[in-house]
Design a protein around this motif. Structure first.
Motif, mmCIF file in Angstrom:
data_model
loop_
_atom_site.group_PDB
_atom_site.id
_atom_site.type_symbol
_atom_site.label_atom_id
_atom_site.label_comp_id
_atom_site.label_asym_id
_atom_site.label_seq_id
_atom_site.Cartn_x
_atom_site.Cartn_y
_atom_site.Cartn_z
ATOM 1 N N PHE A 68 35.448 4.590 0.631
ATOM 2 C CA PHE A 68 36.891 4.647 0.878
ATOM 3 C C PHE A 68 37.677 4.467 -0.418
ATOM 4 C CE2 PHE A 68 40.893 2.433 1.764
ATOM 5 C CZ PHE A 68 41.511 3.357 2.594
ATOM 6 N N LEU A 69 37.225 3.546 -1.254
ATOM 7 C CA LEU A 69 37.921 3.290 -2.518
ATOM 8 C C LEU A 69 37.783 4.466 -3.475
ATOM 9 C CD1 LEU A 69 37.028 -0.479 -3.115
ATOM 10 C CD2 LEU A 69 39.145 0.490 -2.216
ATOM 11 N N LEU A 70 36.783 5.324 -3.258
ATOM 12 C CA LEU A 70 36.658 6.541 -4.062
ATOM 13 C C LEU A 70 37.634 7.625 -3.609
ATOM 14 C CD1 LEU A 70 32.780 6.899 -4.476
ATOM 15 C CD2 LEU A 70 34.435 6.229 -6.216
ATOM 16 N N GLY A 71 38.317 7.391 -2.484
ATOM 17 C CA GLY A 71 39.321 8.343 -2.027
ATOM 18 C C GLY A 71 38.912 9.173 -0.842
ATOM 19 N N HIS A 72 37.832 8.818 -0.163
ATOM 20 C CA HIS A 72 37.356 9.580 0.993
ATOM 21 C C HIS A 72 37.742 8.858 2.280
ATOM 22 C CE1 HIS A 72 34.817 12.203 -1.562
ATOM 23 N NE2 HIS A 72 34.681 11.104 -2.296
ATOM 24 N N ASP A 73 38.014 9.631 3.319
ATOM 25 C CA ASP A 73 38.397 9.046 4.604
ATOM 26 C C ASP A 73 37.180 8.451 5.299
ATOM 27 O OD1 ASP A 73 41.021 9.780 4.278
ATOM 28 O OD2 ASP A 73 40.760 11.731 5.250
ATOM 29 N N ILE A 74 37.403 7.339 5.954
ATOM 30 C CA ILE A 74 36.356 6.666 6.737
ATOM 31 C C ILE A 74 36.838 6.571 8.171
ATOM 32 C CG2 ILE A 74 35.025 4.540 7.048
ATOM 33 C CD1 ILE A 74 34.301 6.089 4.545
ATOM 34 N N ASP A 75 36.095 7.178 9.100
ATOM 35 C CA ASP A 75 36.525 7.172 10.500
ATOM 36 C C ASP A 75 35.554 6.444 11.422
ATOM 37 O OD1 ASP A 75 34.442 8.918 10.347
ATOM 38 O OD2 ASP A 75 35.507 10.657 11.164
ATOM 39 N N PHE A 76 34.641 5.669 10.867
ATOM 40 C CA PHE A 76 33.727 4.869 11.700
ATOM 41 C C PHE A 76 33.346 3.612 10.913
ATOM 42 C CE2 PHE A 76 30.951 7.268 8.982
ATOM 43 C CZ PHE A 76 29.834 6.479 8.773
ATOM 44 N N GLY A 77 32.659 2.724 11.591
ATOM 45 C CA GLY A 77 32.221 1.486 10.937
ATOM 46 C C GLY A 77 33.171 0.322 11.156
ATOM 47 N N HIS A 78 34.313 0.564 11.781
ATOM 48 C CA HIS A 78 35.279 -0.509 11.958
ATOM 49 C C HIS A 78 34.745 -1.581 12.907
ATOM 50 C CE1 HIS A 78 37.505 3.021 10.601
ATOM 51 N NE2 HIS A 78 38.464 2.209 10.169
ATOM 52 N N MET A 79 34.070 -1.133 13.973
ATOM 53 C CA MET A 79 33.545 -2.108 14.938
ATOM 54 C C MET A 79 32.466 -2.967 14.310
ATOM 55 S SD MET A 79 34.265 -3.019 17.931
ATOM 56 C CE MET A 79 33.590 -4.463 18.779
ATOM 57 N N GLU A 80 31.636 -2.362 13.469
ATOM 58 C CA GLU A 80 30.579 -3.143 12.809
ATOM 59 C C GLU A 80 31.204 -4.190 11.878
ATOM 60 O OE1 GLU A 80 30.444 0.005 13.411
ATOM 61 O OE2 GLU A 80 28.652 0.103 14.675
ATOM 62 N N ALA A 81 32.326 -3.811 11.211
ATOM 63 C CA ALA A 81 33.008 -4.785 10.355
ATOM 64 C C ALA A 81 33.571 -5.932 11.185
ATOM 65 C CB ALA A 81 34.132 -4.099 9.577
ATOM 66 N N VAL A 82 34.136 -5.613 12.352
ATOM 67 C CA VAL A 82 34.650 -6.671 13.225
ATOM 68 C C VAL A 82 33.515 -7.577 13.683
ATOM 69 C CG1 VAL A 82 35.776 -7.116 15.437
ATOM 70 C CG2 VAL A 82 36.628 -5.285 13.955
ATOM 71 N N ASN A 83 32.347 -6.978 13.961
ATOM 72 C CA ASN A 83 31.197 -7.797 14.382
ATOM 73 C C ASN A 83 30.774 -8.773 13.298
ATOM 74 O OD1 ASN A 83 31.101 -6.541 16.864
ATOM 75 N ND2 ASN A 83 29.593 -5.000 16.214
ATOM 76 N N LEU A 84 30.961 -8.376 12.031
ATOM 77 C CA LEU A 84 30.597 -9.288 10.941
ATOM 78 C C LEU A 84 31.453 -10.540 10.937
ATOM 79 C CD1 LEU A 84 30.027 -6.833 7.934
ATOM 80 C CD2 LEU A 84 28.294 -8.180 9.128
ATOM 81 N N LEU A 85 32.651 -10.465 11.521
ATOM 82 C CA LEU A 85 33.531 -11.640 11.556
ATOM 83 C C LEU A 85 32.942 -12.775 12.384
ATOM 84 C CD1 LEU A 85 37.076 -10.021 12.009
ATOM 85 C CD2 LEU A 85 35.836 -10.523 9.900
ATOM 86 N N SER A 86 32.077 -12.429 13.327
ATOM 87 C CA SER A 86 31.483 -13.477 14.173
ATOM 88 C C SER A 86 30.226 -14.079 13.566
ATOM 89 C CB SER A 86 31.163 -12.895 15.553
ATOM 90 O OG SER A 86 30.256 -11.808 15.433
ATOM 91 N N SER A 87 29.825 -13.576 12.398
ATOM 92 C CA SER A 87 28.637 -14.111 11.737
ATOM 93 C C SER A 87 28.892 -15.530 11.224
ATOM 94 C CB SER A 87 28.231 -13.191 10.582
ATOM 95 O OG SER A 87 27.217 -13.787 9.803
ATOM 96 N N ASN A 88 27.851 -16.311 11.142
ATOM 97 C CA ASN A 88 27.964 -17.670 10.600
ATOM 98 C C ASN A 88 27.633 -17.719 9.112
ATOM 99 O OD1 ASN A 88 28.755 -19.008 12.972
ATOM 100 N ND2 ASN A 88 26.621 -19.025 13.717
ATOM 101 N N ARG A 89 27.255 -16.591 8.537
ATOM 102 C CA ARG A 89 26.980 -16.526 7.102
ATOM 103 C C ARG A 89 28.260 -16.172 6.359
ATOM 104 N NH1 ARG A 89 21.304 -15.511 5.389
ATOM 105 N NH2 ARG A 89 22.347 -14.900 3.464
ATOM 106 N N TYR A 90 28.555 -16.882 5.337
ATOM 107 C CA TYR A 90 29.813 -16.695 4.609
ATOM 108 C C TYR A 90 29.915 -15.290 4.012
ATOM 109 C CZ TYR A 90 33.375 -17.072 1.009
ATOM 110 O OH TYR A 90 34.461 -16.849 0.219
ATOM 111 N N THR A 91 28.833 -14.798 3.377
ATOM 112 C CA THR A 91 28.914 -13.499 2.694
ATOM 113 C C THR A 91 29.142 -12.360 3.677
ATOM 114 O OG1 THR A 91 26.506 -13.362 2.786
ATOM 115 C CG2 THR A 91 27.489 -14.230 0.756
ATOM 116 N N GLU A 92 28.544 -12.451 4.864
ATOM 117 C CA GLU A 92 28.747 -11.408 5.874
ATOM 118 C C GLU A 92 30.181 -11.447 6.400
ATOM 119 O OE1 GLU A 92 25.716 -11.922 8.806
ATOM 120 O OE2 GLU A 92 24.068 -11.642 7.371
#
Length: 976
Positions: free
Chosen positions: A66-90
């Motif tokens: 995305f930072l290279l300038g390309h559109d991203i239309d998936f992966g948002h749910m997986e990012a939200v799932n990472l919020l429930s992780s107990n590991r800080y880096t995730e």
């Protein structure tokens, strides 16, 4: 913040980044990215048991793509799932992805908000910090609605760690800046003030930023912060650099916090004596430290030290109550005037401009006049030279006016083109304000025209003409001086204008000298005639006709000039008309009539100087206080009281129309029309004609024909029509500052948004026929909070109640969030009126009372009935409306691009009918109509003459009523 361990490194991400960097072409990069996207998509869809590390790695790759300038239309749910992780880096990568890629309208926002709430409630400082950073990064209104009530609790909670308090304070600041209406003031405000006493300076710094912003809008809520800020500031400035090691920057203790505390104190007036004494000690300590030898030669040390010093001086200037501190601050700034660092010299000049307006430090500032003059001459940076000119203007008074004006004139000869006009205005103002005698003033202005004639605006040379006209003791000197100035081989056109006017009015005062005899004066002026623009030639023709009255011996010579084919058949219609009219006037009028028509101009009425107003506009709204400060020189004797006529009094680019003095005393025989009449009056010397009737057309049943729009609220239909509860103007506040500007937008239109801010939008839709009108006002609640006690009221200031009848329908007292209510106004024009009714809107929002007063867009031209007529009828009516009080004329610069179609649309919107093939000049616009009131009908004729080359208009209005002529002229002129 937790550190990332070596085991958390993502080798696959590093390889992917390396592959991208090694691509030789854009096509190769896109191919590699598409391959990776396909791989990530298959992993997210196929492998349901994807571990946290893999999700984090793939989400990181998506973020990089995305930072290279390309559109991203998936992966948002997986990012939200990472919020429930107990590991800080995730969790960190999940929040990072959301902060960058998820917008406030996403369907996932509810899930994200739930995850953030869980983290805020977890009491894990690392997770709380991530959540707060995400809220601040997104900063949307939805985030504010969800968390504006929770974050203050985290901020003032006793068990919150210092790092979380810092993040909470800055997060709340971010939400308040984006949605101030959603951050509730409550018990937490008194507790957040005490964070200024926190042991952790990072918390104090963040809290100070928050309190400063909140105090600007709610000073009473945070006034207790003054004593705490002074106490904390005292501890910082008296500490050694070793006492605050973690917050010492190049031997300067906590410079950022010191600056923030000083800015917070500028939100309030000087504190009570006990606190003021301690604050004075702090400021004296800062000034003393500025005199100490530097502890480091590095630029960072001097920058930090000077940042605190300049903010302290700003506070001293803001309080303006300690003469000793003000003088010390001035002396300290004086040392910076010759500093080798350009930025310091600039800041010193800028601060001294403000100090010059204080009665305590003005004399101290004047001691540096030689240094400032030297800066004006020698500085390389134009911005520094401009600040030096500003300071000279600010420090000027009667004792040094001649020196400063002389230096500024000398500098003007080599000044940068970007600032010449501003310096011209300042010289003109100073010369007028502090004139020791009027001869010096005249010399100064003429010298100004000689040096920088191209930058001398109309306001400047208008002003010298007004002052000379109003002062008998300077008229002879002005005539002699301008006569000598005109003898220069190269003479600027503005000098010709001033000379033409003054010699036309007062040339008789120097006619006794053979060197300036009437023929010599005429010959000198006429030698410039062919080198000037059309406007200046028009003025000189008016001067010539004045000469015939002043000097009868020049009559034959001047009539020969007027009779020349180059004048009578001039390609410019204005010059041709003047030549014809002036030649006929000089031929047919008796000596007595000529003396009456061409008598000397009367003194101008006194009003505010437009030169000062123009300088304020040029400098911007923030400069008004500096240009027109409270310090007044008791010995100053402003010429004419520092005032001048309004543009309607001096309304021409050259005063030639006024030179004739036609409005003051028309002759009893067929009177020559004023220059404003233009080509429509070529038959001015014909016999009188009967005036055709301007009777009204049959009145229509207007109100019954109108079809109102569908109401937004059923309450608008159920309410009975009732006269508005009309409190007197004294019961409401004054109209908001932009009320006139908002009203002007509706002069030529009936529909649009009248007012809008963060809380409320007011829309208008209206129709008018004959003397009746109906207006619909739409009040929209832009917030999510209900308005209580909502009460819009129409108020009639002065005698408007007898001139305009307004009947209103009641509206609901509650307006839900996001809803809109409608109010209907029935309007009847009883008599002509000048001031519009006021609309007062009051309601309660979040418990706080809100009130605003606007000018209702009902102006006299709304009752204009267009009238079609033939050219012959128009000329007859124009001649019948020839009394001086029946005409209003205004010549003004175009404020918008001169487009014929736009002009036509505005004139039609104004209400008049546009008449074709009436004016001999097809570029001009001619209109006619009738103002319909219940008591009488007022016939109106108008003519608008655009001059595209000069970017100016001349507007002439003739009506059967004087007040209507003037008011319509002012209303319409503001539209162009």
């Amino acid at each position: 913040m937790q550190a990332v361990s070596k085991g958390d490194g993502m080798r696959g991400l590093a390889v992917f980044i390396s592959d991208i960097r090694n691509c030789k072409s854009k096509e190769a990069e896109i191919k590699r990215i598409n391959k990776e996207l396909a791989n990530i998509r298959s992993k997210f869809k196929g492998d349901k048991a994807l571990d946290g590390y893999s999700k984090k790695k793939y989400v990181c790759k998506l973020l990089f793509i995305f930072l290279l300038g390309h559109d991203i239309d998936f992966g948002h749910m997986e990012a939200v799932n990472l919020l429930s992780s107990n590991r800080y880096t995730e969790k960190q990568i999940g929040y990072l992805f959301i902060s960058v890629l998820v917008n406030s309208n996403s369907e996932l926002i509810r899930l994200i908000n739930n995850a953030i709430k869980n983290d805020l409630a977890s009491h894990n400082p690392a997770f709380m910090g991530l959540a707060l950073h995400c809220i601040a990064s997104v900063g949307s209104r939805e985030m504010a609605e969800a968390f504006a009530g929770e974050i203050p609790k985290v901020l003032v909670a006793g068990d919150t760690m210092d790092s979380v308090k810092q993040s909470a304070a800055l997060c709340l600041l971010r939400l308040y800046r984006t949605s101030p209406d959603l951050v509730p003031m409550g018990d937490w405000t008194s507790r957040v003030v005490h964070l200024l006493n926190d042991q952790h300076l990072g918390v104090v710094t963040a809290a100070t930023s928050l309190i400063t912003t909140l105090a600007q809008k709610n000073p009473e809520e945070f006034k207790t912060s003054v004593s705490l800020a002074v106490s904390r500031l005292s501890r910082i400035v008296t500490s050694a650099s070793t006492d605050l090691q973690d917050y010492t920057y190049y031997f300067v203790p906590a410079p950022w916090l010191s600056v923030k505390l000083l800015r917070l104190l500028q939100c309030y007036p000087p504190p009570d004596p006990a606190v003021r004494g301690r604050l004075t000690e702090c400021l004296e300590t800062i000034l003393n430290k500025a005199q100490e030898p530097p502890k480091s030669k590095k630029v960072q040390h001097s920058n930090a030290k000077n940042a605190v010093l300049f903010e302290a001086i700003s506070l001293i200037i803001h309080h303006d109550s300690e003469p000793n501190l003000l003088v010390r601050a001035c002396n300290q700034l004086g040392q910076f005037l010759q500093h080798r660092e350009t930025n310091l010299r600039y800041l010193a000049l800028e601060s001294m401009c403000t100090l010059a307006s204080s009665e305590f430090s003005h004399e101290a500032v004047k001691t540096h006049i030689d240094t400032v003059i030297n800066a004006l001459k020698t500085e390389r940076d134009v911005s520094v030279r401009q600040r030096a000119a500003d300071l000279l203007y600010a420090m000027c008074d009667r004792s040094n006016a001649k020196q400063i004006v002389s230096e500024m004139l000398r500098y003007l000869e080599t000044a940068d083109y970007a600032i010449r006009e501003e310096i011209v205005l300042k010289v003109a103002i100073l010369a007028e304000k502090y004139a020791v005698d009027y001869s010096w003033y005249v010399d100064t202005i003429l010298n100004l025209i000689r040096i920088a004639g191209d930058y001398v605006s109309e306001e400047v040379w208008y002003r010298v003409l007004q002052i000379v006209t109003n002062r008998d003791d300077v008229q002879g000197y002005a005539a002699k001086t301008v006569f000598e100035a005109l003898q220069a081989p190269a003479c600027h056109e503005n000098m010709v204008k001033v000379g033409g006017y003054i010699l036309g009015e007062f040339g008789n005062l120097i006619a006794g000298d053979p060197r300036s005899s009437p023929p010599v004066q005429f010959s000198l002026l006429h030698s410039k005639f062919h080198l000037c623009s059309v406007a200046t030639r028009a003025l000189l023709l008016s001067t010539y006709i004045k000469f015939i009255n002043l000097f009868p011996e020049t009559k034959a010579t001047i009539q020969g000039v007027l009779r020349a084919g180059s004048q009578l058949r001039n390609a410019d219609v204005e010059l041709q008309q003047r030549a014809v009219e002036y030649l006929t006037l000089s031929s047919v009028a008796s000596t007595d009539v000529l003396a009456t028509v061409l008598e000397e101009m009367p003194p101008f009425p006194e009003r505010e100087s437009s030169i000062l107003a123009k300088l304020k506009r040029k400098k911007g709204p923030g400069a008004a206080s500096a240009l027109d400060d409270g310090r007044r020189d008791p010995s100053s004797n402003d010429i004419n009281g520092g005032v001048e006529p309004t543009p309607s009094t001096v309304s021409t680019p050259s005063p030639s129309a006024d030179l004739l003095g036609l409005r003051a005393a028309p002759p009893p025989a067929a009177p020559p029309a004023s220059a404003g009449a233009g080509n429509l009056l070529v038959d001015v010397f014909d016999g009188p004609a009967a005036q055709p009737s301007l009777g009204p057309t049959p009145e229509e049943a207007f109100l019954s024909e109108l079809e109102p729009p569908a109401p937004e609220s059923p309450m608008a239909l159920l309410a009975d029509p009732a006269p508005a509860a009309d409190p007197g103007p004294e019961d409401i506040g004054p109209p908001i500052p932009e009320a006139d500007e908002l009203l002007n937008k509706f002069v030529c239109k009936n529909n649009g948004v009248l007012f809008e801010n963060q809380l409320l939008q007011i829309g208008v839709k209206s129709e008018f026929r004959q003397n009746l009108g109906r207006m619909y006002l739409f009040y929209g609640n832009k917030t999510s909070v209900q308005f209580q006690n909502f009460s819009p009221t129409v108020v009639h200031p002065g005698d408007l109640q007898t001139q305009l009848a307004v009947q209103t329908k009641r509206v609901a007292a509650q307006v839900d969030g996001g809803a809109q209510v409608q109010q209907v106004l029935n309007i009847e024009c009883l008599r002509d009126f000048l001031t519009p009714p006021l609309l007062s809107v009051r309601f309660r929002y979040g418990g706080a009372p809100q009130a605003l007063t606007l000018k209702l867009p009902v102006t006299i031209n709304k009752f204009f009935q267009p009238t079609e007529m033939a050219a012959q009828d128009f000329f007859q009516r124009w001649k019948q409306l020839s009394l001086p009080q029946q005409e209003a004329q205004k010549i003004f610069k175009a404020n918008h691009p001169m487009d014929a179609e736009v002009t036509k649309a505005k004139l039609l919107g104004f209400g008049s009918a546009l008449l074709d093939n009436v004016d001999p000049n097809p570029e001009n616009f001619v209109g006619a109509g009738i103002i319909q009131t219940k008591a009488l009908q007022v016939g109106c004729l108008l003519r608008l003459e655009p001059n595209a080359q000069a970017q100016m208009y001349r507007l002439t209005l003739r009506t059967s009523k004087e007040s209507v002529s003037r008011h319509l002229c002012e209303l319409l002129a503001q539209q162009f």
